[in-house]
Design an enzyme around this catalytic site. Structure first.
Site, mmCIF file in Angstrom:
data_model
loop_
_atom_site.group_PDB
_atom_site.id
_atom_site.type_symbol
_atom_site.label_atom_id
_atom_site.label_comp_id
_atom_site.label_asym_id
_atom_site.label_seq_id
_atom_site.Cartn_x
_atom_site.Cartn_y
_atom_site.Cartn_z
ATOM 1 N N ASN A 270 0.843 -1.196 0.000
ATOM 2 C CA ASN A 270 0.000 0.000 0.000
ATOM 3 C C ASN A 270 0.879 1.247 0.000
ATOM 4 O O ASN A 270 1.585 1.515 0.981
ATOM 5 C CB ASN A 270 -0.903 0.030 1.231
ATOM 6 C CG ASN A 270 -1.635 1.351 1.364
ATOM 7 O OD1 ASN A 270 -2.627 1.598 0.709
ATOM 8 N ND2 ASN A 270 -1.114 2.243 2.214
ATOM 9 N N GLU A 271 0.873 1.963 -1.120
ATOM 10 C CA GLU A 271 1.468 3.313 -1.254
ATOM 11 C C GLU A 271 2.980 3.367 -1.096
ATOM 12 O O GLU A 271 3.546 4.455 -0.939
ATOM 13 C CB GLU A 271 0.792 4.309 -0.285
ATOM 14 C CG GLU A 271 -0.674 4.527 -0.608
ATOM 15 C CD GLU A 271 -1.334 5.610 0.239
ATOM 16 O OE1 GLU A 271 -0.686 6.131 1.169
ATOM 17 O OE2 GLU A 271 -2.506 5.924 -0.025
ATOM 18 N N ASP A 272 3.671 2.220 -1.172
ATOM 19 C CA ASP A 272 5.128 2.277 -1.051
ATOM 20 C C ASP A 272 5.770 2.891 -2.286
ATOM 21 O O ASP A 272 6.819 3.550 -2.185
ATOM 22 C CB ASP A 272 5.688 0.877 -0.793
ATOM 23 C CG ASP A 272 5.323 0.378 0.604
ATOM 24 O OD1 ASP A 272 4.684 1.140 1.350
ATOM 25 O OD2 ASP A 272 5.666 -0.766 0.940
ATOM 26 N N SER B 106 -0.409 -0.922 -4.652
ATOM 27 C CA SER B 106 -1.590 -0.083 -4.813
ATOM 28 C C SER B 106 -1.265 1.278 -4.212
ATOM 29 O O SER B 106 -0.958 1.360 -3.023
ATOM 30 C CB SER B 106 -2.802 -0.691 -4.112
ATOM 31 O OG SER B 106 -3.941 0.129 -4.281
#
Length: 849
Positions: A425-427, A480
């Protein structure tokens, strides 16, 4: 061979603080468990969810804790082995059996199995000591100074620890670093067992046949394996074969009963039982439920727009995936019951939602969660557990992550609801924000480890390889959001997280149509929770002196950075409001959130325009749930109390809906004039038909003066209009119907879809911002329980914005709420649990202005 024995080690557990000399063992309150639950059970700490008690329990996360039990075991038969199976130890655990260290762990997510044949006795002592994940994390950070540490939320120590990342605190949750045996522990005694059961399922494009290849792995002596497939208690197929290390049996099923997402069909689940046999003796049995379905993520060029589509297709049906993001439903996971998981998933299903995204900062969820998704037909987007940071990738970490991924994919891969796995998530967004090295064209994986963004190796090599090996038919997405190597904000490819409403540029939510992406997997707006939830976290409840919106205690229960300014910004831009009384302020924030999120679903669903024009394939709101009582982006609070946005989202995701947007068009007579400007306010109307049936409808438009309540227009703007299946269709664009020019800003417009004389969709459009309207207080607003007590009937003599029906009784549940009322109509909202004696109250915009 004797049958495998499974002995739960769930009795007589005790715990104590291990790094405190005078600490005595006390009995646990439940099992599985964690240290906060046990301290709460004995009244040794205040409830961290109440007031500011979170601050008073931080010491727990920096202490060491020991758990101990004694258990009996029969002697191990010759040829058998004894294995202690730990389904989940959180996180740095040293396990000692009868004085011998048998296991040391460093990964909360990985189940462990230890052969204890030579260690177990008739009477046994099992001791598990948990070190501080927080302090161990910082120690690991210091051991690796060359890594470029950094993250959003929590602190960098979390990046070094394979533990639920939200335990460090997030912008919606408290920092509660717990530990303990959080999943079951069992003693298994066996000569042989079935160690794995999984399936390769192929449904032909015609949907007329399905092939199921069942794989069973055996540990120990081989015998035979009998495979039985049944549906609704009736046998479908059975076969017995000699067991091998990887026993395979193929079944061909004609006219299969297919598993469909909710609304589009049923959710039949085939039971597959693998039984290990030694002659006529059943040695071991494993049962799993599977669904037969085709599932595909469709990414292909679009007509008339750049980029590629991003939408899911199940059993050849393209799906507009309206849904929600999911965080763990409690900070203390062992107290989430299967029933509570089911209630949450049912709330999603009842809200016309199709998909849940399991966010990468929590846990690989309990089987009960996915079982409920399978049964209700809710698609699951499953993240791997990495979120909002630059994760390290030293060799031991990579080895641990690979095991974690393998074990959890094996645990979850039979669930038909899971249609996609994502690496994080958002890395990648964090990488972009910090300018970390990333060259998408460089495919030399080993070189990635030498950059300041080594986590690329985790997402694009380790996890990708695991998914390719174990779930080759399920799509794996590197992260994502992710857009095939382009900037993660690129709206034309992959998925995006649209946070320019609330975060970022803080756009007006009326502009969501300009903020669309091919698939929006996060977006959101905060709102206060139900007043009863606020009263529950205030130490003195309704009598608490901090029972007002800007109090320090209420602010403490909102972890979002800058939340005061952001909530105030969106409130002041859109409506007249005041902080007192608390109930009306809560209503204002919930109305604002409801309008905001409904706007996004409505405008983005408009871009689902049929084959080749799937310009937006889904919207997942951040978030469906909370992990504690808090003001957050959730659309239902910790106690499963829906906020008003839950209902507006439900209406927008109905099978058939109608949308309106209002635009002002200014045309100067020449390029210099400030006076001779023609101003027209037009409304655009469209219909969204998410059913699989072409519809023929009429579109009726009505208008009222908001100040007088007078109806100013009524007529059909389209007759016998075709609404083709599974897409949105433009209906008409007309001027706002007014009796005289200049009244557009006080004219409320409603549009209806009528089929065979019956209204099937309704939407009321108001001039915005709402704060400019001179709203009239209705004198004849009524909300009465219908004779059959199944609905509340609401009406008024003037247009009323956002009528909410409320009750103090939590047993009274509403099927809809926050409805706009216009003269001449009675709006019915379903209700359960209400009687003629029930006290139902209404609230609406402007009632105290």
């Amino acid at each position: 061979m004797a049958p495998r024995q499974v002995i739960p080690i769930d009795k007589n557990w005790e715990f104590r603080q291990a790094n405190k000399e005078d600490s005595k063992f006390l009995p646990v309150g439940q099992f599985p468990t964690n240290v906060h639950l046990d301290l709460l059970h004995h009244g040794l700490i205040p409830d961290p969810f109440i007031g500011k008690n979170e601050l008073d329990v931080q010491w727990i996360g920096e202490a060491q804790w020991a758990y101990r039990t004694c258990f009996s075991a029969k002697s191990i038969p010759e040829g058998s082995k004894a294995v202690l199976a730990f389904d989940g130890l959180d996180t740095f655990a040293t396990v000692v059996l009868n004085g011998t260290t048998i296991l040391e762990t460093d990964n909360m997510f990985t189940p462990e199995r230890v052969d204890v044949t030579s260690t177990v006795k008739e009477e046994n002592e099992l001791v598990i000591t948990f070190d501080s994940a927080y302090l161990k994390g910082w120690n690991l950070v210091e051991q690796h100074p060359d890594h470029k540490w950094g993250c959003w939320n929590g602190d960098s120590s979390r990046l070094a620890v394979r533990k639920a990342q939200y335990h460090w605190g997030w912008d919606w949750g408290p920092a509660l670093l717990t530990c303990g045996p959080w999943r079951p522990i069992n003693l298994e005694i066996y000569e042989s067992r079935i160690s794995d059961l999984h399936f390769d399922i192929t449904v032909e494009k015609s949907l007329k046949t399905a092939d199921v290849v069942a794989h069973a792995s055996v540990e120990g002596k081989s015998g035979q394996i009998r495979f039985d497939i049944s549906l609704d208690g009736k046998s479908v197929a059975t076969e017995t074969v000699d067991a091998t290390e990887d026993t395979q049996v193929s079944f061909h099923i004609s006219s299969p009963q297919l598993w469909y997402p909710i609304r589009y069909g049923k959710q039949p689940l085939y039971h597959v039982v693998a039984t290990l046999l030694d002659g006529d003796t059943e040695i071991d049995t494993v049962t799993k439920r599977i669904g037969l379905r085709r599932a595909e993520l469709v990414q292909r060029p679009l007509k008339d727009q750049p980029g590629t589509s991003f939408f899911f297709e199940v059993n050849n049906i393209p799906l507009y995936c309206g849904g929600s993001d999911w965080i763990p439903a409690d900070n203390f996971i062992p107290r989430i019951t299967p029933e509570r998981y089911r209630d949450w998933v049912k709330l999603v299903a009842d809200g016309n939602q199709f998909m849940i995204r399991v966010w990468g900062g929590g846990i690989y969820e309990e089987q009960a969660f996915y079982d409920a998704c399978d049964e209700y037909g809710i698609l699951v987007w499953q993240d791997f557990m990495f979120g909002c940071g630059n994760y390290p990738a030293w060799p031991e970490m990579l080895k641990s992550i690979k095991r974690e991924a393998e074990e959890n994919v094996k645990l979850l891969r039979h669930h038909p609801s899971i249609v996609i796995w994502a690496g994080n998530n958002e890395d990648y967004q964090y990488q972009e924000s910090e300018g970390l090295t990333y060259d998408f064209e460089n495919k030399d994986a080993e070189s990635w480890l030498k950059t300041d963004f080594p986590a690329r190796y985790i997402y694009e090599k380790v996890l990708a390889d695991v998914c390719k090996a174990l779930i080759p038919s399920t799509y794996y997405h590197f992260g994502s959001p992710w857009g095939a190597g382009r900037d993660t904000h690129d709206p034309t490819v992959g998925d995006i997280h649209q946070w320019n409403v609330w975060h970022g540029t803080q756009e007006k939510y009326q502009n969501f149509d300009k903020l669309v992406g091919r698939f929006v997997s996060e977006f959101g707006m905060e709102a206060f929770p139900n007043v009863k939830t606020i009263d529950a976290f205030l130490p003195l409840g309704k009598d608490d002196p901090d029972r007002y919106p800007q109090s320090s205690t209420v602010d403490f229960h909102n972890k979002a950075d800058g939340h005061e300014r952001r909530i105030a910004l969106y409130l002041v831009e859109n409506m007249r409001y005041g902080p007192d009384p608390l109930e009306q302020f809560v209503y204002s924030t919930q109305l604002m959130q409801a309008e905001c999120l409904a706007s996004a679903y409505r405008l983005w669903k408009r871009q689902w325009k049929g084959p080749g024009r799937e310009y937006c394939g889904g919207a997942l709101v951040w978030q469906i749930n909370d992990c504690w009582p808090v003001t957050s982006w959730s659309i239902a609070d910790y106690y499963l109390r829906p906020k008003m946005a839950y209902f507006t989202v439900k209406r927008e995701m109905a099978p058939v809906s109608i949308g309106i947007t209002r635009r002002e068009h200014r045309h100067p007579k020449d390029k210099y004039t400030r006076v001779n400007i023609e101003v027209k306010t037009r409304i655009e109307i469209w219909g969204s038909n998410l059913t699989l049936e072409d519809l023929t409808v009429d579109c009726v438009v009505k208008a009222w003066d908001v100040e007088t309540g007078k109806e100013t227009y009524s007529g059909k703007v389209s007759e016998k209009l075709a609404l083709p299946e599974n897409r949105s269709t433009e209906i008409v664009a007309i001027d706002v119907p007014v009796e005289k020019a200049g009244e557009e800003g006080r004219t409320v417009v409603a549009a209806y879809l009528v089929r065979d004389g019956k209204q099937i969709a309704r939407y009321v459009n108001w001039p915005e911002p709402l704060k400019y309207l001179h709203l009239q207080k209705p004198k004849e607003l009524t909300a009465v329980l219908a004779e059959d007590e199944t609905a509340v009937e609401i009406s008024a003599e003037v247009p009323v914005k956002g009528v909410v029906v409320e009750s103090e009784d939590d047993n009274i549940k509403f099927d809809d709420n926050l409805v706009d009322i216009v003269p001449g109509e009675v709006v019915r909202i379903g209700v359960t649990g209400a009687t003629k004696e029930s006290n139902l109250e209404t609230r609406f915009l402007g009632m105290l202005n």
